[in-house]
Design an enzyme around this catalytic site. Structure first.
Site: not given
Length: 705
Positions: A296-297, A300-302, A522, A525, A598
């Site tokens: 995982g990223p 994240t607590g692996k 912004e 958008h 964009d």
């Protein structure tokens, strides 16, 4: 309950020699048979086990008329007065020379300290270079060498021993022969070998006898856990420890991850402890995955989940950084890995956590370094394949890129259990924040907690990545430090959360004119998004430059349908992307370069619609076209076809640009009001501009070109 062995069937007393005979009868007999066949033998065993194993082996071979010569490098007599004592290595060389060149055909020569010949990295010492020729000089010699698992041996020494015996710990089947009746009473009535084995599987018989004899406490206790805890503490060495981390209470959120760990690993082990049939126990042990990938990223607590699993099992943890294992010296990286597994097996139950596993276990053929990674992967697989099924040793590899790992690692039987630990969702973030709110005494109000949950749903300001558990912990620690500095006694409010997140950000200092351009862009958008029926809801608009690489941004909520993307959604995305550029043209009568990305993204989407998805509109067949310049050898396109495709792409872009321009002209008052509100407040949450949203009346379907 697991099988109980009656106390009266256990031995009353055991000497260390009797314990070795009881623990290793098969190993002793194999060694004896090899020597009788004339094969030199190397025994890999702990140092403290060596003299006891040797004596037991000698006693067996004496019955066969064999004699031994024990060369340990100790001088036979004290040196003359005034003369320095020779070194152990010098004495050993002299003993070897006499043994090799003397009449010793009928004797077995024992070398109890092979590690004296090697350096810590497995190379030969300078004195050992003199020993090697002696070892090979007399082919009639019959050697028995003892090797400590902590010391590697060079190949030139290992090749001297065609037969090898490795002794690590004790087998579960022999454990009942190593516990006396007096020691059994410390664990309750009757011996539960399956329960005891979890704590001592990696301990050799001699050390096990010493540990069991040192257990204190009353006989037949109602709770045997203190006795087992004494054993567990005694088997931990060096930096090894058992984490104190509750899977449910100390880790917030991630209910699916916790449930899977509980069902697949912890419940299976708990079920095994209830079994009394040895065959049933073996079947359950065969179901346990010994290798696991937590991916995982970052943040994240692996590693945290692996430690919580260890805590539930009472297992020691070895956290190993993948890059730190690598060495520029040939063979040293593999030896580092081997030593890790030796330590883990000696301290079982244990979990080895390879942090950043992909640093050395990437798919073969992708290595960019010295190539040592290939050897390290092979060594890792060899060590894992060498586990006994009853040993509670698990290997957890953490990685951010599971797709980059070598496929050989991921096949069933190795790292077959793969657990994804993603970025936390709203529920997870609330649970994580609640834990830190209590631990750090933050005193967060419900409004502050709601705001923190919502705010951490954005990108991390200044980086562009999503909030992970580590980011949330850092936020809470920042709140705690601020409260400490200011001596705060009042509850934490939303404004405090915002200050902790943004006070020290290095934002670009925009001039009023630049701010006006960014706010206009912004707002364009956002207004287009408000009038595109397939657009996701807007969560936040900012012109503070708090997202890496951008001066402003519109943050959208997660779409209601995440896995199915329609043509209408893609066309709405192009329209929204054109909104910033067209707003600048309408209100400022000029254009900035801020719409470059964009325009790039809008063109990519239009090209996908036409060339890959068969959604280019009338006049084009419904098929996949390969983009000009891509896969040209496979599908060569004529100039006419390429021209047709480019025209279709241009039409999609122009239709959506015109649509964005029409929306902004029609909703110019909303556009101006939103721009001015942005200039005033810099950041707008959904509640701040909800009054500018279109009425609840059904929206007219746009013309999809």
């Amino acid at each position: 309950m697991s099988q109980r062995i009656p106390e009266e069937s256990l031995p009353t007393e055991l000497t260390p020699f009797q314990a070795v005979e009881a623990a290793y009868p098969a190993e002793l007999e194999r060694t004896r048979e090899a020597l009788l066949r004339g094969l030199p033998v190397m025994v890999e065993a702990d140092k403290e086990l060596t003299p006891y194993f040797y004596k037991c082996l000698r006693d067996r071979l004496k019955k066969d008329g064999k004699q031994f010569l024990y060369l340990d490098g100790r001088a036979a007599a004290e040196p003359p007065p005034g003369m320095p004592a020779p070194s152990m290595m010098a004495t050993l060389i002299g003993q070897l020379r006499d043994a090799v060149r003397g009449a010793v055909r009928e004797r077995i020569v024992v070398l109890p300290h092979l590690d004296l010949l090697t350096t810590s990295s497995g190379g030969l010492t300078s004195e050992a270079r003199e020993v090697i020729p002696l070892l090979y000089e007399n082919p009639e010699m019959l050697w028995v060498g003892f090797k400590d698992p902590s010391f590697p041996l060079p190949r030139v020494i290992e090749n001297l021993f065609p037969h090898k015996e490795t002794i690590l710990g004790v087998s579960r089947e022999r454990l009942r022969h190593l516990v006396t009746q007096r020691e059994c009473r410390k664990f309750g009535r009757g011996l539960q070998p399956y329960v005891l084995y979890k704590h001592v599987s990696g301990v050799n018989a001699v050390r096990l006898r010493r540990l069991l004899g040192a257990i204190t406490g009353e006989d037949y206790p109602s709770d045997a856990r203190p006795a087992y805890a004494q054993l567990r503490s005694a088997t931990l060495s060096g930096s090894l420890n058992v984490p104190d981390l509750d899977l449910r209470a100390d880790i917030g959120g991630y209910s699916q991850v916790k449930d899977r760990l509980q069902r697949e690993i912890l419940d299976v082990l708990a079920h095994k402890d209830t079994l009394s049939d040895p065959e049933a126990v073996k079947r359950v042990e065969g179901l346990l995955p010994r290798g696991m990938i937590f991916w995982g990223p970052p943040g994240t607590g692996k590693t945290l989940f692996a430690k919580a699993m260890a805590s539930s099992l009472g297992a020691a943890v070895l956290v190993v950084s993948g890059p730190e294992l690598k060495s520029r010296w040939v063979g040293e990286s593999e030896e580092n890995l081997r030593q890790i597994f030796v330590r883990a097996r000696q301290a079982a139950p244990s979990i080895i956590i390879f942090d950043e596993l992909d640093s050395f276990a990437s798919a073969r053929g992708t290595y960019t370094g010295s190539g040592v990674e290939h050897s390290m992967v092979n060594q890792l697989l060899t060590e894992m394949d060498g586990f006994r099924k009853e040993e509670l040793v698990f290997v957890v590899g953490t990685t951010n890129f599971v797709e980059s790992l070598d496929p050989a690692l991921l096949r069933p039987g190795r790292f077959e259990f793969q657990l994804c630990i993603p970025y936390p969702n709203n529920t997870d973030r609330r649970a994580i924040l609640s834990i830190y709110n209590e631990k750090l005494a933050l005193g967060m109000t419900e409004r502050a907690l709601d705001y923190a949950v919502k705010r951490t749903g954005d990108r991390v300001e200044g980086t562009g990545t999503r909030f992970s558990g580590d980011h949330i912990q850092a936020l809470c620690r920042a709140l705690a430090r601020r409260r400490l500095r200011e001596g705060a006694q009042t509850p934490t409010e939303p404004v405090d959360v915002e200050r902790a997140l943004t006070d020290y950000l290095d934002r670009p200092a925009l001039t009023p004119t630049e701010e006006r351009v960014v706010a206009t862009h912004e707002a364009g958008h956002a207004v287009c998004a408000l009038f595109c029926p397939s657009a996701p809801a807007i969560d936040r608009i900012s012109i503070r430059g708090d997202l890496a690489g951008t001066l402003g941004f519109v943050q959208y909520a997660d779409p209601a349908h995440r896995h199915v993307v329609t043509r209408g959604q893609l066309l709405d995305s192009i329209c929204m992307l054109f909104g910033g550029r067209e707003a600048e043209a309408l209100l400022l009568e000029d254009l900035s370069i801020g719409s470059a990305h964009d325009l790039e993204r809008a063109t990519e989407i239009a090209r996908e619609l036409v060339e890959e998805l068969g959604m280019g509109g009338d006049g084009l067949p419904v098929r996949r076209f390969d983009a000009p310049g891509r896969d040209a050898d496979r599908h060569a396109l004529s100039d006419a076809t390429r021209g047709t495709l480019e025209a279709a792409i241009l039409e999609v872009l122009e239709v959506q640009r015109a649509r964005a321009r029409d929306i902004l002209r029609r909703e110019k008052p909303r556009l101006v009001a939103l721009r001015d509100l942005l200039l005033e407040r810099k950041v707008l949450d959904r509640e701040a501009f909800v009054h500018l949203a279109p009425e609840a009346a059904p929206q007219k379907e746009p013309a999809h070109g």
